[in-house]
Scaffold this motif. Structure first.
Motif, PDB file in Angstrom:
ATOM      1  N   GLY A 105       0.808  -1.211   0.000  1.00 24.54           N
ATOM      2  CA  GLY A 105       0.000   0.000   0.000  1.00 24.54           C
ATOM      3  C   GLY A 105       0.840   1.257   0.000  1.00 24.54           C
ATOM      4  N   PRO A 106       0.206   2.413  -0.186  1.00 27.05           N
ATOM      5  CA  PRO A 106       0.931   3.683  -0.229  1.00 27.05           C
ATOM      6  C   PRO A 106       1.438   4.101   1.140  1.00 27.05           C
ATOM      7  N   HIS A 107       2.376   5.048   1.143  1.00 30.41           N
ATOM      8  CA  HIS A 107       2.886   5.631   2.374  1.00 30.41           C
ATOM      9  C   HIS A 107       1.766   6.397   3.075  1.00 30.41           C
ATOM     10  N   ALA A 108       1.771   6.382   4.378  1.00 31.40           N
ATOM     11  CA  ALA A 108       0.703   7.034   5.144  1.00 31.40           C
ATOM     12  C   ALA A 108       0.594   8.525   4.832  1.00 31.40           C
ATOM     13  N   ASP A 109       1.699   9.165   4.470  1.00 36.06           N
ATOM     14  CA  ASP A 109       1.705  10.591   4.152  1.00 36.06           C
ATOM     15  C   ASP A 109       1.747  10.861   2.654  1.00 36.06           C
ATOM     16  N   GLY A 110       1.528   9.816   1.848  1.00 36.09           N
ATOM     17  CA  GLY A 110       1.520   9.990   0.404  1.00 36.09           C
ATOM     18  C   GLY A 110       2.888  10.141  -0.228  1.00 36.09           C
ATOM     19  N   LEU A 111       3.954   9.873   0.511  1.00 35.14           N
ATOM     20  CA  LEU A 111       5.305  10.021  -0.021  1.00 35.14           C
ATOM     21  C   LEU A 111       5.634   8.883  -0.978  1.00 35.14           C
ATOM     22  N   VAL A 112       6.522   9.170  -1.926  1.00 37.03           N
ATOM     23  CA  VAL A 112       6.994   8.165  -2.872  1.00 37.03           C
ATOM     24  C   VAL A 112       8.518   8.111  -2.817  1.00 37.03           C
ATOM     25  N   GLU A 113       9.084   7.124  -3.459  1.00 38.01           N
ATOM     26  CA  GLU A 113      10.536   7.056  -3.673  1.00 38.01           C
ATOM     27  C   GLU A 113      10.754   6.954  -5.174  1.00 38.01           C
ATOM     28  N   HIS A 128      25.114  -9.815   3.923  1.00 36.32           N
ATOM     29  CA  HIS A 128      24.811  -9.729   2.504  1.00 36.32           C
ATOM     30  C   HIS A 128      25.482  -8.512   1.869  1.00 36.32           C
ATOM     31  N   GLY A 129      26.361  -7.889   2.589  1.00 34.09           N
ATOM     32  CA  GLY A 129      26.990  -6.654   2.138  1.00 34.09           C
ATOM     33  C   GLY A 129      28.434  -6.843   1.725  1.00 34.09           C
ATOM     34  N   PRO A 130      29.149  -5.716   1.597  1.00 32.69           N
ATOM     35  CA  PRO A 130      28.694  -4.371   1.958  1.00 32.69           C
ATOM     36  C   PRO A 130      27.615  -3.854   1.010  1.00 32.69           C
ATOM     37  N   TRP A 131      26.572  -3.267   1.608  1.00 36.06           N
ATOM     38  CA  TRP A 131      25.462  -2.740   0.829  1.00 36.06           C
ATOM     39  C   TRP A 131      25.799  -1.365   0.278  1.00 36.06           C
ATOM     40  N   PRO A 132      25.239  -1.004  -0.856  1.00 38.95           N
ATOM     41  CA  PRO A 132      25.431   0.361  -1.351  1.00 38.95           C
ATOM     42  C   PRO A 132      24.711   1.343  -0.441  1.00 38.95           C
ATOM     43  N   PRO A 133      25.304   2.508  -0.160  1.00 39.91           N
ATOM     44  CA  PRO A 133      24.664   3.460   0.762  1.00 39.91           C
ATOM     45  C   PRO A 133      23.444   4.161   0.174  1.00 39.91           C
ATOM     46  N   HIS A 134      23.344   4.218  -1.162  1.00 43.21           N
ATOM     47  CA  HIS A 134      22.178   4.794  -1.834  1.00 43.21           C
ATOM     48  C   HIS A 134      21.779   3.883  -2.993  1.00 43.21           C
ATOM     49  N   VAL A 135      20.472   3.724  -3.189  1.00 49.43           N
ATOM     50  CA  VAL A 135      19.974   2.877  -4.272  1.00 49.43           C
ATOM     51  C   VAL A 135      18.858   3.596  -5.024  1.00 49.43           C
ATOM     52  N   TYR A 136      18.602   3.126  -6.242  1.00 45.91           N
ATOM     53  CA  TYR A 136      17.628   3.774  -7.118  1.00 45.91           C
ATOM     54  C   TYR A 136      16.237   3.180  -6.929  1.00 45.91           C
ATOM     55  N   HIS A 137      15.256   4.057  -6.824  1.00 46.53           N
ATOM     56  CA  HIS A 137      13.872   3.648  -6.598  1.00 46.53           C
ATOM     57  C   HIS A 137      12.954   4.244  -7.656  1.00 46.53           C
ATOM     58  N   TRP A 138      11.814   3.553  -7.844  1.00 47.62           N
ATOM     59  CA  TRP A 138      10.734   4.138  -8.635  1.00 47.62           C
ATOM     60  C   TRP A 138       9.436   3.443  -8.199  1.00 47.62           C
ATOM     61  N   HIS A 139       8.887   3.889  -7.078  1.00 48.02           N
ATOM     62  CA  HIS A 139       7.663   3.238  -6.594  1.00 48.02           C
ATOM     63  C   HIS A 139       6.862   4.181  -5.717  1.00 48.02           C
ATOM     64  N   ARG A 140       5.546   3.946  -5.703  1.00 45.41           N
ATOM     65  CA  ARG A 140       4.612   4.728  -4.897  1.00 45.41           C
ATOM     66  C   ARG A 140       4.074   3.930  -3.723  1.00 45.41           C
TER      67      ARG A 140
END
Length: 237
Positions: A105-113, A128-140
Motif C-alpha cells: 500500500g501507499p505511504h501514510a503521508d503519500g510520499l513516494v521514492e 549480505h553486504g557491503p550494501w550500497p549506501p544509496h539505491v535507485y527507486h521508482w515506486h509509490r
C-alpha cells in the motif's frame, strides 16, 4: 544430469528488459528464459529445468484486480515449494510479500521514492553486504514484512527495503538492474511523476547515478552469486 543454467525472467511490459541483472547473469554463464506473463506468456508449472526465477517491476500495482496479477502472485508458490532461488524486484518483491500474507500500500503521508535514497542494512542483512549506501527507486507503494521473513535493509521513507524468506527467496524494493540508459527512458515516460511528494527530478536521478552507481553494481554481482548459491558458472562456448 547437467546443472540447470536457465533463469526465468518475468517482465511486465513489451519494452522492458532485465537490465543489469540480465547482463550479469549472462556474464556468469546463465541463459535468460524471458516471459511476459501479463501479455499472455505462460509461467512454467515447475522450475525443475531452471536455476532460479526473477520477477521484475512494472507500472501496475500488486493490488490491481487483473486476473494475471493474482495468477502471478499465486505462481510464486512454485519456486518456494521447490526451494529454488527466487528474487522479486520492486513489484516482484511486493508480489512475494502478498503471496506470504503481507500487504502492499501507499505511504501514510503519500510520499513516494523516485530517485536515489539512502539504504541501511539491518544486523541480519550485514552478511549480505557491503550494501550500497544509496539505491535507485521508482515506486509509490511499500510492503509489509511477511511472517517468518527477515528484514535485510531499511530506509527512511519505506521501512522494508530488502527481505529474505527461508534460504533463497528475496525481495528488494529498489532497482539495481537499472542502467543509465533505462534511467533516461524512465525519466521521459514517467516525467509526470516527478511532482509527487518526495520524488526527485530528472537531473537529480542522473547526478545520483554518477555518485552512487558503482557501489550498486559491485553489490549486485556479489548478491547474485550468493542468491544462486554458487560462484559464477563457466560461460558456455
Amino acid at each position: 544430469m547437467s546443472e540447470a543454467r536457465d533463469i526465468l525472467i518475468v517482465l511486465h511490459s513489451e519494452s522492458s528488459t532485465p537490465g543489469r541483472i540480465g547482463h550479469m547473469l549472462q556474464d556468469k554463464g546463465y541463459r535468460l528464459d524471458i516471459r511476459r506473463h501479463c501479455l499472455g506468456d505462460p509461467l512454467p508449472q515447475t522450475l525443475a529445468h531452471h536455476a532460479g526465477a526473477v520477477i521484475f517491476g512494472g507500472p501496475m500495482s500488486a493490488n490491481d484486480p487483473d486476473a494475471w496479477i493474482a495468477r502471478e502472485i499465486d505462481w510464486i508458490g512454485v519456486p518456494l515449494k521447490e526451494e529454488k532461488p527466487f528474487l522479486g524486484v520492486c513489484l516482484g518483491a511486493q508480489m512475494l510479500s502478498k503471496h506470504l500474507g503481507g500487504t502492499v500500500g501507499p505511504h501514510a503521508d503519500g510520499l513516494v521514492e523516485i530517485g536515489y535514497y539512502p539504504l541501511r542494512p539491518t544486523v541480519e542483512g550485514s552478511d549480505h553486504g557491503p550494501w550500497p549506501p544509496h539505491v535507485y527507486h521508482w515506486h509509490r507503494e511499500g510492503l509489509t514484512l511477511p511472517k517468518d521473513a527477515v528484514r535485510l535493509a531499511t530506509g527512511d521513507t519505506f521501512e522494508n527495503q530488502a527481505f529474505r524468506y527461508r534460504a533463497q527467496a528475496y525481495g528488494i524494493q529498489f532497482h539495481p538492474e537499472v542502467t543509465r540508459l533505462t534511467m533516461h527512458r524512465w525519466g521521459v515516460t514517467g516525467a509526470h511523476r516527478f511532482v509527487l511528494p518526495n520524488a526527485q527530478n530528472s537531473a537529480a536521478h542522473l547526478e545520483g547515478n554518477l555518485l552512487h552507481d558503482a557501489p550498486v553494481k559491485d553489490w549486485l554481482s556479489r548478491f547474485l552469486d550468493r542468491w544462486l548459491g554458487s560462484s559464477s558458472l563457466p560461460v558456455p562456448r
